[in-house]
Structure formats: C-alpha cells, structure tokens
Design an enzyme around this catalytic site. Structure first.
Site, PDB file in Angstrom:
ATOM      1  N   GLU A  46      37.314  47.245  43.132  1.00 28.04           N
ATOM      2  CA  GLU A  46      37.248  46.329  42.000  1.00 28.04           C
ATOM      3  C   GLU A  46      37.449  44.906  42.481  1.00 28.04           C
ATOM      4  OE1 GLU A  46      40.000  47.647  39.030  1.00 28.04           O
ATOM      5  OE2 GLU A  46      39.209  49.675  39.060  1.00 28.04           O
ATOM      6  N   SER A  47      36.916  43.982  41.723  1.00 31.30           N
ATOM      7  CA  SER A  47      37.079  42.565  42.023  1.00 31.30           C
ATOM      8  C   SER A  47      37.691  41.881  40.814  1.00 31.30           C
ATOM      9  CB  SER A  47      35.723  41.931  42.349  1.00 31.30           C
ATOM     10  OG  SER A  47      35.876  40.577  42.658  1.00 31.30           O
TER      11      SER A  47
END
EC number: 3.4.17.-
Length: 119
Positions: free
Chosen positions: A47-48
């Site tokens: 995830e970012s």
C-alpha cells in the site's frame, strides 16, 4: 523474506508498518484468497500513502511520481534478490551486479520536495 529485503533497500518501505496477520476484514482480499485456496506462500499487498511519510528520509514530504518510481524499482530489485536467494545456482551472477543496479536506481530517482499533491 521480501519485506526484509525491502526494509533494507527501499527508503519508503517501513517494516514497522507491516502486518502479517490475516484479519477477518481481509479474508476476501486477493492476497488471502490466493494464499488459502491456491497455496501461494508469498502473497502480499503493498500500500502507498496519499498523505505523505511520517518516517525515514521522506518524513514530512508528499509522495510523488519519483518516489513511487523509486519504490517500484526497489521492489523489482527486491524480487531479483529474493529469486537469487531461492535459486542461487540458477542465478549465479556476481553480487556486485545488484549494487550497480541500486546505484542506477538511486541516480535516476532523486528525491524532490513536493508541496502539492502529486499522484
């Protein structure tokens, strides 16, 4: 192994933010389904953030295209290292090759301070 490799090589990756527990709310995610039903041992979700970093060399900075490109390049190098660890005879390239790759990545992915949201 891949998260450990990324924590050593990718400045935007934070091992402390990783969770390897399968929570009830995550049971229908692709990563958990492939692990349970197909038996894929190394199934991850990366995830970012859209808000910026609160640790490491990017602390206080927005995540921009360059940081995402750097993470993608570090991820690819991490996959190569993982493959070399799993099959050392098949990939008996000199270890200095990965150092050269890292230098190329570092030189092409310079960090720039962003004051606007760039996605």
């Amino acid at each position: 192994a891949l998260p450990r490799i990324l924590s050593q090589t990718a400045p935007a990756f934070c091992m402390g933010s990783c969770s390897f527990v399968v929570e009830k709310s995550k049971e229908s995610t692709a990563r958990v389904v492939v692990w349970r039903e197909i038996g894929v041992q190394r199934s991850y979700t990366m995830e970012s953030t859209l808000c910026g970093c609160d640790q490491g060399k990017y602390k206080g900075l927005q995540i921009g295209t360059r940081e995402l490109e750097e993470m993608g390049a570090k991820f690819c190098v991490g996959l190569l290292r993982l493959k070399r660890m799993a099959s050392p005879l098949e990939y008996n390239l000199p270890s200095s090759l990965l150092d050269i790759e890292n230098e190329l990545i570092e030189s092409s992915c310079k960090v720039t301070r962003y004051y606007t949201f760039i996605i």
